[in-house]
Design a protein around this motif. Structure first.
Motif, PDB file in Angstrom:
ATOM      1  N   UNK A  93       0.839  -1.150  -0.035  1.00 61.41           N
ATOM      2  CA  UNK A  93      -0.108   0.018  -0.059  1.00 61.41           C
ATOM      3  C   UNK A  93       0.830   1.371   0.011  1.00 61.41           C
ATOM      4  N   UNK A  94       0.748   2.143  -0.954  1.00 59.43           N
ATOM      5  CA  UNK A  94       1.574   3.354  -0.923  1.00 59.43           C
ATOM      6  C   UNK A  94       1.496   4.266   0.350  1.00 59.43           C
ATOM      7  N   UNK A  95       2.414   4.726   0.632  1.00 64.44           N
ATOM      8  CA  UNK A  95       2.522   5.599   1.763  1.00 64.44           C
ATOM      9  C   UNK A  95       2.432   4.875   3.309  1.00 64.44           C
ATOM     10  N   UNK A  96       2.111   3.752   3.167  1.00 69.21           N
ATOM     11  CA  UNK A  96       1.828   2.716   4.242  1.00 69.21           C
ATOM     12  C   UNK A  96       2.960   1.812   4.482  1.00 69.21           C
ATOM     13  N   UNK A  97       3.165   0.873   3.396  1.00 67.55           N
ATOM     14  CA  UNK A  97       3.868  -0.394   3.359  1.00 67.55           C
ATOM     15  C   UNK A  97       5.136  -0.170   3.244  1.00 67.55           C
ATOM     16  N   UNK A  98       5.976  -1.156   3.413  1.00 61.62           N
ATOM     17  CA  UNK A  98       7.482  -1.141   3.075  1.00 61.62           C
ATOM     18  C   UNK A  98       8.124  -2.400   2.566  1.00 61.62           C
ATOM     19  N   UNK A  99       8.951  -2.391   1.875  1.00 59.98           N
ATOM     20  CA  UNK A  99       9.888  -3.471   1.271  1.00 59.98           C
ATOM     21  C   UNK A  99      11.518  -3.510   2.240  1.00 59.98           C
ATOM     22  N   UNK A 100      11.934  -4.538   2.434  1.00 58.46           N
ATOM     23  CA  UNK A 100      13.216  -4.640   2.875  1.00 58.46           C
ATOM     24  C   UNK A 100      14.155  -5.451   1.876  1.00 58.46           C
ATOM     25  N   UNK A 116       6.462   3.573  -6.991  1.00 52.15           N
ATOM     26  CA  UNK A 116       5.172   3.279  -6.348  1.00 52.15           C
ATOM     27  C   UNK A 116       4.722   3.856  -4.677  1.00 52.15           C
ATOM     28  N   UNK A 117       5.778   4.564  -4.433  1.00 51.04           N
ATOM     29  CA  UNK A 117       5.601   5.516  -3.244  1.00 51.04           C
ATOM     30  C   UNK A 117       5.542   4.447  -1.850  1.00 51.04           C
ATOM     31  N   UNK A 118       6.549   3.378  -2.023  1.00 50.98           N
ATOM     32  CA  UNK A 118       6.620   2.503  -0.793  1.00 50.98           C
ATOM     33  C   UNK A 118       7.858   2.711  -0.213  1.00 50.98           C
ATOM     34  N   UNK A 119       7.868   2.806   1.100  1.00 58.55           N
ATOM     35  CA  UNK A 119       9.121   2.682   1.887  1.00 58.55           C
ATOM     36  C   UNK A 119      10.062   1.544   1.662  1.00 58.55           C
ATOM     37  N   UNK A 120      11.405   2.142   1.819  1.00 54.99           N
ATOM     38  CA  UNK A 120      12.424   0.934   1.426  1.00 54.99           C
ATOM     39  C   UNK A 120      13.309   0.947   2.693  1.00 54.99           C
ATOM     40  N   UNK A 121      13.353  -0.074   3.254  1.00 54.37           N
ATOM     41  CA  UNK A 121      14.129  -0.196   4.490  1.00 54.37           C
ATOM     42  C   UNK A 121      15.357  -1.216   3.914  1.00 54.37           C
ATOM     43  N   UNK A 139      14.752  -4.947  11.380  1.00 56.53           N
ATOM     44  CA  UNK A 139      13.834  -4.001  10.817  1.00 56.53           C
ATOM     45  C   UNK A 139      12.523  -4.451  10.075  1.00 56.53           C
ATOM     46  N   UNK A 140      12.392  -5.696  10.090  1.00 58.39           N
ATOM     47  CA  UNK A 140      11.105  -6.082   9.761  1.00 58.39           C
ATOM     48  C   UNK A 140       9.843  -5.884  10.604  1.00 58.39           C
ATOM     49  N   UNK A 141       8.820  -5.127  10.237  1.00 58.83           N
ATOM     50  CA  UNK A 141       7.620  -4.800  11.171  1.00 58.83           C
ATOM     51  C   UNK A 141       6.230  -5.089  10.400  1.00 58.83           C
ATOM     52  N   UNK A 142       5.337  -4.800  10.914  1.00 62.91           N
ATOM     53  CA  UNK A 142       4.112  -5.173  10.462  1.00 62.91           C
ATOM     54  C   UNK A 142       3.642  -4.910   9.175  1.00 62.91           C
TER      55      UNK A 142
END
Length: 349
Positions: A93-100, A116-121, A139-142
């Motif tokens: 989900x853009x602006x909400x979820x992330x990938x690692x 896709x405006x997805x956060x990158x850890x 670093x992994x979260x919900x």
């Protein structure tokens, strides 16, 4: 417990995909006046006037036999890049979820997420270019929907430790684990595709670009549970692979022994380069490789890169990549090409 429906974006779950003419009738016989095609064949006396099979059934059948998977566990894309994009759009989900990701690694994971405006850890690899398991799990979260594992890794060239990958798959992480095996055929390691039934949250990526020598064709393979494949099929364009691509890949699959021979030759040339690099004073370090390329640290990398470029010998300068400072990534060429490279480096030495 992995729950695919909780992981997929809600609007994708309820999405009714586009229904093409070939979804409504998939036979090969009949008078085809349903898809607004040109009935007079193609300009140039070619035979591409009909839309291709949207699910590439014949091609998937052949791939399934070679890879020892079920046809409904295969997704084919216009390069692996397309599959990476669909993974992001299906689960994040853009602006909400992330990938690692685990840099240094294939840059497209990060670029696609940011598009896709997805956060990158980022959990950087250690000094031996191996996974920092503690950092990954910290670093992994919900909201971490996808973890990317590239093995053998690009640009470092090495296999990541097998057990470290298994530890992620067997942890309590309920997101998607993508294992990118673009260089598998050079690695001497078995594919994770043999574990598709064991790990329902795993997607394995492979490609026709490297070992098969078909980078210009743009054909990537994704292997996963039939449920994940169904979700990816919901969002893909109806005809994402051309008829020419499907026919060309089918022809290649019938000549697998040629691919095997090319892989053997590329490994021979990689080892030749490793031996020759070891003799050069300009080369400071040769990193172990399980691919068709070698990462080498050189003295004055920008000068070496420019000198090679002036001789029309094009390598990849990785000096700007964290942990690859001073490094060039060099693909194993033909023996003639490799000799030209070594002779130029000898002049620099």
């Amino acid at each position: 417990m992995f729950n695919l429906e909780k992981l997929v974006r809600k609007h994708i779950l309820t999405l009714k995909p586009y229904s093409s003419a070939r979804d409504e009738y998939s036979g090969n016989e009949g008078i085809f006046i349903d898809a607004n095609e040109n009935p007079y064949h193609s300009v140039g006396n070619l035979d591409f006037n009909r839309y291709p099979d949207p699910y590439q059934k014949e091609l998937k059948k052949e791939i399934a036999e070679i890879k020892n998977v079920a046809a409904n566990q295969i997704f084919l894309g216009n390069g692996s890049d397309e599959i990476i994009d669909y993974i992001t759009r299906t689960f994040c989900e853009p602006y909400q979820d992330n990938i690692l990701i685990m840099p240094p690694t294939f840059a497209m994971y990060k670029v696609n997420a940011l598009i896709n405006t997805v956060e990158v850890k980022e959990a950087p690899l250690d000094q031996n270019f191996q996974m920092d398991e503690k950092k990954v799990h910290e670093l992994i979260d919900e909201n971490t929907k996808v973890v990317y594992v590239c093995t053998p890794n690009n640009p470092t060239g090495n296999n990541l430790a097998y057990q470290a990958i298994i530890n992620i798959l067997e942890s309590d992480y309920n997101g998607i684990v993508v294992i990118d095996e673009a260089y598998l055929e050079f690695s001497g390691r078995d594919s994770f595709t043999s574990m598709l039934d064991k790990y329902p949250n795993m997607i394995v990526l492979q490609t026709f670009s490297k070992a098969w020598g078909m980078a210009g064709l743009r054909l990537g393979m994704g292997f996963a549970s039939s449920e994940i494949i169904h979700m990816l099929n919901k969002i893909k364009p109806p005809y994402n692979l051309s008829q020419l691509t499907q026919e060309t890949a089918l022809k290649a699959l019938s000549q697998k022994e040629q691919m095997t021979k090319m892989v053997e030759d590329m490994i021979i040339e990689r080892k030749f380069l490793e031996e020759e690099f070891a003799k050069l004073s300009v080369v400071e370090k040769i990193y172990p490789s399980d691919t068709n390329f070698i990462l080498v640290r050189v003295s004055n990398p920008n000068k070496v890169f420019t000198t090679l470029l002036n001789k029309l010998i094009i390598v990849r300068n990785q000096s700007h990549v964290a942990q690859c400072e001073g490094c060039l990534r060099i693909t194993a060429g033909t023996r003639e090409e490799n000799i030209a490279l070594i002779e130029t480096l000898q002049e620099l030495s």
